[in-house]
Write a protein that holds these residues in place. Structure first.
Motif, short mmCIF file in Angstrom:
data_model
loop_
_atom_site.label_atom_id
_atom_site.label_comp_id
_atom_site.label_asym_id
_atom_site.label_seq_id
_atom_site.Cartn_x
_atom_site.Cartn_y
_atom_site.Cartn_z
N VAL A 196 -9.13 -9.50 -6.23
CA VAL A 196 -8.10 -10.15 -5.11
C VAL A 196 -6.83 -10.24 -5.75
CG1 VAL A 196 -7.66 -12.01 -3.83
CG2 VAL A 196 -9.75 -11.33 -3.74
N GLU A 197 -6.65 -10.50 -7.09
CA GLU A 197 -5.38 -10.35 -7.84
C GLU A 197 -4.78 -9.10 -7.91
OE1 GLU A 197 -8.29 -11.90 -8.72
OE2 GLU A 197 -7.72 -14.02 -8.41
N ALA A 198 -5.67 -8.25 -8.21
CA ALA A 198 -5.16 -6.90 -8.29
C ALA A 198 -4.33 -6.27 -7.08
CB ALA A 198 -6.12 -6.00 -9.11
N VAL A 199 -5.08 -6.50 -6.07
CA VAL A 199 -4.54 -6.01 -4.82
C VAL A 199 -3.39 -6.77 -4.33
CG1 VAL A 199 -5.25 -5.55 -2.37
CG2 VAL A 199 -6.87 -5.11 -4.05
N SER A 200 -3.57 -7.98 -4.50
CA SER A 200 -2.41 -8.86 -4.08
C SER A 200 -1.22 -8.57 -4.91
CB SER A 200 -2.87 -10.41 -4.16
OG SER A 200 -1.80 -11.07 -3.75
N SER A 201 -1.47 -8.34 -6.03
CA SER A 201 -0.10 -8.09 -6.93
C SER A 201 0.16 -6.71 -6.62
CB SER A 201 -0.89 -7.86 -8.41
OG SER A 201 0.46 -7.58 -9.30
N PHE A 202 -0.29 -5.72 -6.35
CA PHE A 202 0.00 -4.25 -5.93
C PHE A 202 0.95 -4.57 -4.73
CE2 PHE A 202 -0.25 -0.54 -3.38
CZ PHE A 202 0.21 0.49 -4.29
N ILE A 203 0.43 -5.31 -3.66
CA ILE A 203 1.04 -5.49 -2.47
C ILE A 203 2.59 -5.90 -2.71
CG2 ILE A 203 1.11 -6.57 -0.28
CD1 ILE A 203 -1.94 -5.99 -0.33
N GLN A 204 2.48 -7.15 -3.48
CA GLN A 204 3.66 -7.73 -4.13
C GLN A 204 4.75 -7.04 -4.64
OE1 GLN A 204 2.46 -11.50 -5.60
NE2 GLN A 204 1.69 -12.29 -3.77
N GLU A 205 4.29 -6.08 -5.37
CA GLU A 205 5.28 -5.20 -5.98
C GLU A 205 5.99 -4.11 -5.28
OE1 GLU A 205 3.05 -3.76 -9.34
OE2 GLU A 205 2.80 -5.81 -10.17
N GLN A 206 5.30 -4.03 -4.17
CA GLN A 206 5.93 -2.87 -3.22
C GLN A 206 7.47 -3.46 -2.62
OE1 GLN A 206 4.39 0.01 -3.10
NE2 GLN A 206 3.28 -1.25 -4.44
N PRO A 207 8.40 -2.23 -2.85
CA PRO A 207 9.61 -2.65 -2.44
C PRO A 207 9.71 -3.19 -0.72
CG PRO A 207 9.64 -0.42 -3.53
CD PRO A 207 8.06 -0.97 -3.33
N ARG A 208 10.63 -3.97 -0.66
CA ARG A 208 10.97 -4.25 0.73
C ARG A 208 11.03 -3.41 1.55
NH1 ARG A 208 13.11 -9.02 3.80
NH2 ARG A 208 14.17 -8.27 5.54
N GLU A 209 11.78 -2.33 1.06
CA GLU A 209 12.19 -0.85 1.85
C GLU A 209 11.06 -0.33 2.47
OE1 GLU A 209 13.55 -1.30 -1.44
OE2 GLU A 209 15.32 -2.38 -0.59
N ASP A 210 9.82 -0.31 1.62
CA ASP A 210 8.64 0.25 2.18
C ASP A 210 8.13 -0.47 3.22
OD1 ASP A 210 8.90 2.19 -0.03
OD2 ASP A 210 7.20 1.27 -1.33
N LEU A 211 8.10 -1.70 3.41
CA LEU A 211 7.75 -2.44 4.48
C LEU A 211 8.45 -2.15 5.63
CD1 LEU A 211 6.74 -6.04 2.66
CD2 LEU A 211 5.11 -4.22 3.69
N GLU A 212 9.89 -2.02 5.53
CA GLU A 212 10.52 -2.15 6.56
C GLU A 212 10.36 -0.42 7.28
OE1 GLU A 212 14.91 -2.63 5.55
OE2 GLU A 212 14.35 -4.83 5.07
N LYS A 213 10.10 0.41 6.47
CA LYS A 213 9.64 1.71 6.79
C LYS A 213 8.60 1.72 7.54
CE LYS A 213 8.71 6.22 5.06
NZ LYS A 213 8.94 7.22 3.82
#
Length: 131
Positions: free
Chosen positions: A91-108
């Motif tokens: 859970v920690e590895a998946v959550s960490s990966f997601i949190q590290e994604q740039p905000r621009e990726d989420l906006e896209k």
């Protein structure tokens, strides 16, 4: 649920036992992260749907679709990354990966999902459907 099936299928594809990952805990934690994405989704979806009068209700539903679309997209990307890199699933590895994604990726991703939703709506509203 869909999230469990996503994890199960990806683990099978990469031949990794699913028992290494507490899927229910992961989905619960990711649902909590969605709370941080909703304001951005509301802002973007609200602005997009202002161009289509009377679609406020659809916009409200669209926000939920987008939030869960982000959840599944982010979960899938994180799992694929970890599985391809042969990193331990947690859970920690998946959550960490997601949190590290740039905000621009989420906006896209939000704009892509809005495009899909608008495409479906406008396809149903074409005049030839009413002839």
């Amino acid at each position: 649920t869909l999230s469990v099936l996503l994890v199960k299928d990806l683990c099978a594809l990469y031949e990794v036992p699913m028992k290494d990952l507490d899927v229910r805990r992961l989905v619960t934690q990711l649902n909590q992260q969605i709370r941080h994405w909703r304001p951005m989704a509301f802002a973007i979806v609200g602005n997009v749907f202002k161009a289509f009068p009377g679609l406020g209700t659809v916009a409200g539903m669209g926000v939920h679709v987008i939030a869960y679309g982000l959840l599944f997209s982010s979960l899938g990307k994180a799992l694929v990354y970890l599985l391809e890199q042969k990193k331990p699933l947690s859970v920690e590895a998946v959550s960490s990966f997601i949190q590290e994604q740039p905000r621009e990726d989420l906006e896209k991703q939000v704009y892509q999902l809005v495009g899909v939703i608008l495409g479906k709506i406008t396809a149903r509203m074409r005049p030839e459907k009413f002839a």
